[in-house]
Design a protein around this motif. Structure first.
Motif, PDB file in Angstrom:
ATOM      1  N   GLU A 192       5.972   0.498  -2.269  1.00 20.31           N
ATOM      2  CA  GLU A 192       7.259   0.545  -3.183  1.00 20.31           C
ATOM      3  C   GLU A 192       6.651  -0.066  -4.634  1.00 20.31           C
ATOM      4  O   GLU A 192       5.473  -0.210  -5.083  1.00 20.31           O
ATOM      5  N   ASN A 193       7.000   0.743  -5.941  1.00 23.98           N
ATOM      6  CA  ASN A 193       6.217   0.334  -7.093  1.00 23.98           C
ATOM      7  C   ASN A 193       7.089  -0.926  -6.873  1.00 23.98           C
ATOM      8  O   ASN A 193       8.316  -1.193  -7.828  1.00 23.98           O
ATOM      9  N   LEU A 210      -3.701  -6.391  -1.763  1.00 23.00           N
ATOM     10  CA  LEU A 210      -3.359  -6.199  -0.620  1.00 23.00           C
ATOM     11  C   LEU A 210      -3.068  -5.008  -0.097  1.00 23.00           C
ATOM     12  O   LEU A 210      -2.924  -4.747   0.947  1.00 23.00           O
ATOM     13  N   ARG A 211      -2.356  -3.889  -1.085  1.00 24.94           N
ATOM     14  CA  ARG A 211      -2.344  -2.516  -0.186  1.00 24.94           C
ATOM     15  C   ARG A 211      -3.419  -2.047   0.228  1.00 24.94           C
ATOM     16  O   ARG A 211      -3.576  -1.122   1.107  1.00 24.94           O
ATOM     17  N   CYS A 230       1.603   2.303   2.037  1.00 22.74           N
ATOM     18  CA  CYS A 230       0.589   1.011   0.879  1.00 22.74           C
ATOM     19  C   CYS A 230       1.250   1.844  -0.506  1.00 22.74           C
ATOM     20  O   CYS A 230       0.266   1.179  -1.192  1.00 22.74           O
ATOM     21  N   GLY A 231       2.009   1.892  -0.859  1.00 20.91           N
ATOM     22  CA  GLY A 231       1.873   2.528  -2.497  1.00 20.91           C
ATOM     23  C   GLY A 231       1.356   3.736  -3.110  1.00 20.91           C
ATOM     24  O   GLY A 231       1.672   3.596  -4.640  1.00 20.91           O
ATOM     25  N   TYR A 232       0.599   4.249  -2.903  1.00 22.12           N
ATOM     26  CA  TYR A 232      -0.078   5.511  -3.599  1.00 22.12           C
ATOM     27  C   TYR A 232       0.531   6.765  -3.508  1.00 22.12           C
ATOM     28  O   TYR A 232       1.427   7.172  -2.251  1.00 22.12           O
ATOM     29  N   GLY A 233       0.772   7.727  -4.913  1.00 25.69           N
ATOM     30  CA  GLY A 233       1.314   8.961  -4.918  1.00 25.69           C
ATOM     31  C   GLY A 233       0.726  10.446  -3.848  1.00 25.69           C
ATOM     32  O   GLY A 233       1.869  10.596  -4.097  1.00 25.69           O
ATOM     33  N   SER A 234      -0.439  10.184  -3.677  1.00 27.18           N
ATOM     34  CA  SER A 234      -1.037  10.601  -3.582  1.00 27.18           C
ATOM     35  C   SER A 234      -1.957  10.857  -3.021  1.00 27.18           C
ATOM     36  O   SER A 234      -2.934   8.897  -2.585  1.00 27.18           O
ATOM     37  N   PRO A 235      -2.463  11.428  -1.236  1.00 28.81           N
ATOM     38  CA  PRO A 235      -4.165  11.387  -0.729  1.00 28.81           C
ATOM     39  C   PRO A 235      -5.476  10.973  -1.671  1.00 28.81           C
ATOM     40  O   PRO A 235      -6.255   9.770  -0.881  1.00 28.81           O
ATOM     41  N   GLN A 236      -5.259  11.927  -2.410  1.00 27.73           N
ATOM     42  CA  GLN A 236      -5.796  11.255  -2.993  1.00 27.73           C
ATOM     43  C   GLN A 236      -6.728  10.359  -4.345  1.00 27.73           C
ATOM     44  O   GLN A 236      -8.236   9.961  -3.796  1.00 27.73           O
TER      45      GLN A 236
END
Length: 260
Positions: free
Chosen positions: A26-27, A63-64, A85-91
């Motif tokens: 999450e954010n 930790l992410r 793991c809380g990232y908005g995109s794979p990039q």
């Protein structure tokens, strides 16, 4: 600072770290973490950095990425790992991962995972320790909080903490306890018993993760990897990193089993 206040500080930090661990997808904002600690953002950030020597958001990022590494080793694909793991995109995830580990997530996914445990044999010199039994408190974390708070209250620097536990049939065993090594020149710790641990040849199992190998499992590893028979005596656990403030998937502990 009193022992009671130091224990409360440790409990606040553990609440924050538990929150981070359960919300990595999450954010996570500084305001949310300050609320968990029941402090203002200004006081929380300073309080946290003084205790753990990094900012809260640096902990979140670290930790992410540590969780991402574990997921990739388990075979998870890059996109699902990024999102969990809380990232908005794979990039965005790939760039952060490469900065931290020096390889892309795809390369990490194809590499061999870190071993769950390593086994060896070593001579363990006797060590003088201060000890608090687990049975005196509601759980092992509370015992470590109490013992380390007493050490901090006596002015013992964290760099001098060598933290052990004595484990027999399990953490709820009445004869088990948390120990801190008594180094030369270290002042007495009020309320803790003095004693000695170690001495002699031991099987050493370095264990990664949050679960704990049972004494029977350690004996099985001793037979399988060394062919040596265990001797009567208590199993000892040396915490390579902080047993309370380290994320579950990052925890390392060395278990020592006496050998004949």
């Amino acid at each position: 600072m009193s022992v009671r206040h130091i224990i409360e500080k440790r409990r606040r930090l553990r609440r924050v770290l538990d929150y981070i661990e359960h919300h990595l997808s999450e954010n996570i904002t500084l305001a949310a973490l300050a609320d968990v600690a029941c402090l203002s953002k200004f006081h929380f950030e300073r309080f946290y950095a003084e205790a753990l020597l990094e900012t809260p958001l640096v902990t979140v990022r670290r930790l992410r990425l540590a969780r991402a590494q574990a997921l990739l080793h388990e075979g998870a694909d890059v996109t699902s790992t990024a999102l969990s793991c809380g990232y908005g995109s794979p990039q965005t995830f790939a760039r952060a991962f490469h900065r931290s580990f020096g390889v892309t997530p795809s390369v990490m996914r194809q590499s061999a995972p870190l071993p769950r445990y390593q086994v060896g044999v070593a001579e363990l010199p006797p060590r003088r320790v201060y000890r608090l039994p687990f049975a005196d408190f509601e759980d092992p974390s509370a015992t470590f909080d109490n013992l380390l708070a007493r050490a901090e209250n006596r002015g013992i620097a964290r760099a001098a903490w060598t933290v052990w536990s004595q484990v027999d049939s399990g953490l709820d065993d009445v004869s088990s306890g948390a120990c801190i090594e008594r180094l030369n020149g270290v002042v007495p710790i009020g309320g803790a018993c003095e004693g000695a641990i170690g001495g002699g040849r031991h099987l050493v199992v370095r264990w990664r993760g949050n679960d704990r190998p049972s004494p029977p499992e350690l004996r099985r590893l001793a037979a399988a990897h060394t062919g040596l028979a265990p001797a009567p005596g208590r199993v000892l656990c040396h915490y390579v990193n902080d047993p309370v403030f380290t994320a579950p998937h990052e925890r390392l502990a060395d278990y020592y089993l006496p050998l004949k």
